[in-house]
Design a protein around this motif. Sequence first.
Motif, mmCIF file in Angstrom:
data_model
loop_
_atom_site.group_PDB
_atom_site.id
_atom_site.type_symbol
_atom_site.label_atom_id
_atom_site.label_comp_id
_atom_site.label_asym_id
_atom_site.label_seq_id
_atom_site.Cartn_x
_atom_site.Cartn_y
_atom_site.Cartn_z
ATOM 1 N N THR A 13 0.839 -1.204 0.000
ATOM 2 C CA THR A 13 0.000 0.000 0.000
ATOM 3 C C THR A 13 0.872 1.252 0.000
ATOM 4 N N ALA A 39 -11.298 -6.587 -10.871
ATOM 5 C CA ALA A 39 -10.914 -7.043 -9.539
ATOM 6 C C ALA A 39 -11.615 -8.364 -9.234
ATOM 7 N N LYS A 42 -15.565 -8.857 -9.094
ATOM 8 C CA LYS A 42 -16.197 -7.610 -9.515
ATOM 9 C C LYS A 42 -16.278 -7.521 -11.032
ATOM 10 N N SER A 62 -12.198 7.092 -8.935
ATOM 11 C CA SER A 62 -11.466 6.405 -7.865
ATOM 12 C C SER A 62 -9.946 6.456 -8.033
ATOM 13 N N LYS A 86 -3.596 1.376 -3.512
ATOM 14 C CA LYS A 86 -4.417 0.899 -2.404
ATOM 15 C C LYS A 86 -4.783 -0.557 -2.638
ATOM 16 N N PRO A 87 -5.108 -1.288 -1.592
ATOM 17 C CA PRO A 87 -5.509 -2.689 -1.782
ATOM 18 C C PRO A 87 -6.675 -2.834 -2.769
ATOM 19 N N GLU A 88 -7.574 -1.860 -2.810
ATOM 20 C CA GLU A 88 -8.706 -1.947 -3.733
ATOM 21 C C GLU A 88 -8.305 -1.745 -5.195
ATOM 22 N N ASP A 89 -7.042 -1.418 -5.441
ATOM 23 C CA ASP A 89 -6.547 -1.352 -6.822
ATOM 24 C C ASP A 89 -6.116 -2.721 -7.337
ATOM 25 N N THR A 90 -6.122 -3.713 -6.466
ATOM 26 C CA THR A 90 -5.759 -5.066 -6.875
ATOM 27 C C THR A 90 -6.705 -5.565 -7.959
ATOM 28 N N ALA A 91 -6.131 -5.977 -9.084
ATOM 29 C CA ALA A 91 -6.945 -6.399 -10.225
ATOM 30 C C ALA A 91 -6.043 -6.862 -11.358
ATOM 31 N N SER A 127 -1.882 -4.981 1.907
ATOM 32 C CA SER A 127 -2.138 -3.996 2.970
ATOM 33 C C SER A 127 -1.116 -4.126 4.085
#
Length: 127
Positions: A13, A39, A42, A62, A86-91, A127
Amino acid sequence: VQLVESGGDLVHTGGSLRLSCVYSGFIFEDYAIAWFRRAPGKEREGVSCLIGCDGSTNETDSVKGRFTISNDNAKNTVYLQMNSLKPEDTAVYYCAAKAGSCWLGYPAKCDPMMDYWGKGTLVIVSS
């Protein structure tokens, strides 16, 4: 037309990565090139778009202020510079291209129905 992505990796991160998309088989100015991502669990989403005709760019909310799309004509490569990850960018990140005609006044646009797709490159943000 070929699109080949590279640059995906495992980062912490806050780290940075630069993805590359080497393109061939078309005239850049007549195309729009975009980065999409999917992701885990998703739907695929558009991340950033570059219009070859006028060089304009846009990003999804985002990633605004963190990701930048750019092109190097000499290398036939479109980049996605990703900062403050960020972890939510994992994809899995995909490069895609859509045809238009700049000189005929019909510049290509980015939309979910792109004409050509690369195979993707995996980005994991821990993270």
